[in-house]
Enzyme design. Structure first.
Site, PDB file in Angstrom:
ATOM      1  N   PRO A 136      -3.019   3.991  -6.537  1.00  0.00           N
ATOM      2  CA  PRO A 136      -2.176   3.486  -7.630  1.00  0.00           C
ATOM      3  C   PRO A 136      -1.579   2.107  -7.373  1.00  0.00           C
ATOM      4  O   PRO A 136      -1.538   1.277  -8.286  1.00  0.00           O
ATOM      5  CB  PRO A 136      -1.079   4.555  -7.754  1.00  0.00           C
ATOM      6  CG  PRO A 136      -1.711   5.806  -7.248  1.00  0.00           C
ATOM      7  CD  PRO A 136      -2.617   5.360  -6.132  1.00  0.00           C
ATOM      8  N   TYR A 137      -1.112   1.851  -6.165  1.00  0.00           N
ATOM      9  CA  TYR A 137      -0.531   0.540  -5.876  1.00  0.00           C
ATOM     10  C   TYR A 137      -1.575  -0.555  -6.036  1.00  0.00           C
ATOM     11  O   TYR A 137      -1.331  -1.579  -6.692  1.00  0.00           O
ATOM     12  CB  TYR A 137       0.054   0.523  -4.465  1.00  0.00           C
ATOM     13  CG  TYR A 137       0.582  -0.839  -4.058  1.00  0.00           C
ATOM     14  CD1 TYR A 137       1.692  -1.383  -4.702  1.00  0.00           C
ATOM     15  CD2 TYR A 137      -0.026  -1.578  -3.041  1.00  0.00           C
ATOM     16  CE1 TYR A 137       2.188  -2.630  -4.348  1.00  0.00           C
ATOM     17  CE2 TYR A 137       0.458  -2.822  -2.685  1.00  0.00           C
ATOM     18  CZ  TYR A 137       1.562  -3.341  -3.328  1.00  0.00           C
ATOM     19  OH  TYR A 137       2.043  -4.592  -2.981  1.00  0.00           O
TER      20      TYR A 137
END
Length: 326
Positions: A136-137
């Site tokens: 996600p990052y």
């Protein structure tokens, strides 16, 4: 010059704000709380109460530059939060900056925007963004950078620049070194593949130097790696940082394939059981420690005039001083 800064109460934004104020710039900074108000005021900047969910043009009135440092960098949490802060928050910042007639938007990106789990070896800025990364990052920072670069519009007097540091370290670090020292204190520290993965790094003072250069230099819509000189193994740089705090890290290690498998299992258990807190290991953390990440700084040297102001040895000496004072 009047500059609007996000993330000024954090590691990167705080260091940049301190330097900008020292150079005579007027800094207005996003603040979400009284605690942030106090931290920003102590740096010599003016806090303005707003956040990435509601930021609007009036708070940037009269600003020539926006320095966007704020991001969601937590190791674990609700995936929607990364999207809301890193992507939607950046898009909202761009919209507000354009409406406020800001002339230059400097975005603090990351090499993570290129990562979908592979090694990065001697990579330059032509490497494609990993907008479908499983992490996600990485995915949200890729999408944020994509939005920033697409928003570049010199014809409308709106220039965007992306700076990509890697493994930011140094005095004032609120995440990387404190986490390592906490793991060591709890007896939980373990290397992955013996820490042999090679990495580029970015000392905080060198990143701030890159930010100052980007106030007036750099080609519109371009991204730049801002790095320390050379590369080193994860083992060497992390051991040197821990030594600054007089902490000796244990030598025990596990293979990268095993670490990534354990990270995946931990994430599955935490998600399916709705467990609180952060898993002891995540896929992203295991990947970061196991994969080479060596980057090229030629473009920043050529187009920004960037040269590392601090050697790694000088940075370590400054870091050691902070622990000597505590």
């Amino acid at each position: 010059m009047k500059i609007f800064v996000t993330g000024a109460s954090g590691f990167v934004g705080g260091a940049a704000t301190r330097r900008l104020v020292a150079e005579g710039h007027t800094v207005v900074a996003m603040s979400r709380s009284e605690k942030s108000d106090a931290a920003i005021s102590a740096l010599g900047a003016t806090p303005v109460r707003c956040n990435l969910d509601d930021v609007s043009a009036p708070v940037m009135a009269g600003c020539e530059v926006v320095l966007h440092c704020a991001a969601h960098v937590e190791a674990w949490g609700d995936p929607d939060v990364w999207d809301r802060i890193n992507v939607k928050g950046t898009e909202r910042m761009l919209q507000a900056a354009k409406q406020a007639h800001v002339r230059r938007f400097i975005h603090i990106g990351t090499e993570a925007a290129l990562v979908h789990g592979q090694h990065l070896r001697n990579v330059d800025e032509d490497q494609p963004l990993a907008i479908h990364s499983p992490y996600p990052y990485c995915r949200t920072k890729a999408l944020a950078e994509q939005a920033v670069r697409r928003a570049n519009d010199p014809d409308a007097d709106f220039v965007t620049i992306v700076l990509r540091p890697r493994f930011i370290w140094g005095p004032g670090d609120l995440t990387l070194l404190p986490t390592m020292l906490e793991f060591a204190a709890q007896g939980k520290w373990m290397w992955i593949d013996g820490g042999r993965a090679l990495t580029s790094t970015t000392y905080i003072g060198n990143l701030v130097e890159g930010i100052v250069l980007a106030l007036s230099k750099g080609l519109p819509g371009q991204a730049y790696f801002v790095l320390d000189e050379g590369q080193r193994s994860m083992h060497d740089i992390i051991t040197a940082m821990a030594d600054c705090a007089d902490v000796k890290l244990p030598s025990r290690s596990m293979p990268g394939w095993l670490a990534e498998g354990i990270g995946a299992v931990c994430e599955f258990v935490w998600r399916s059981a709705s467990l609180k807190g952060t898993p002891p290991l995540t896929r992203h953390a295991a990947m970061v420690m196991a994969k080479d990440c060596t980057l090229r700084g030629d473009k920043a040297a050529k187009e920004l005039g960037y040269v590392p102001k601090f050697t790694v040895e000088q940075g370590l000496a400054e870091l050691r001083k902070t622990f000597a004072k505590s």
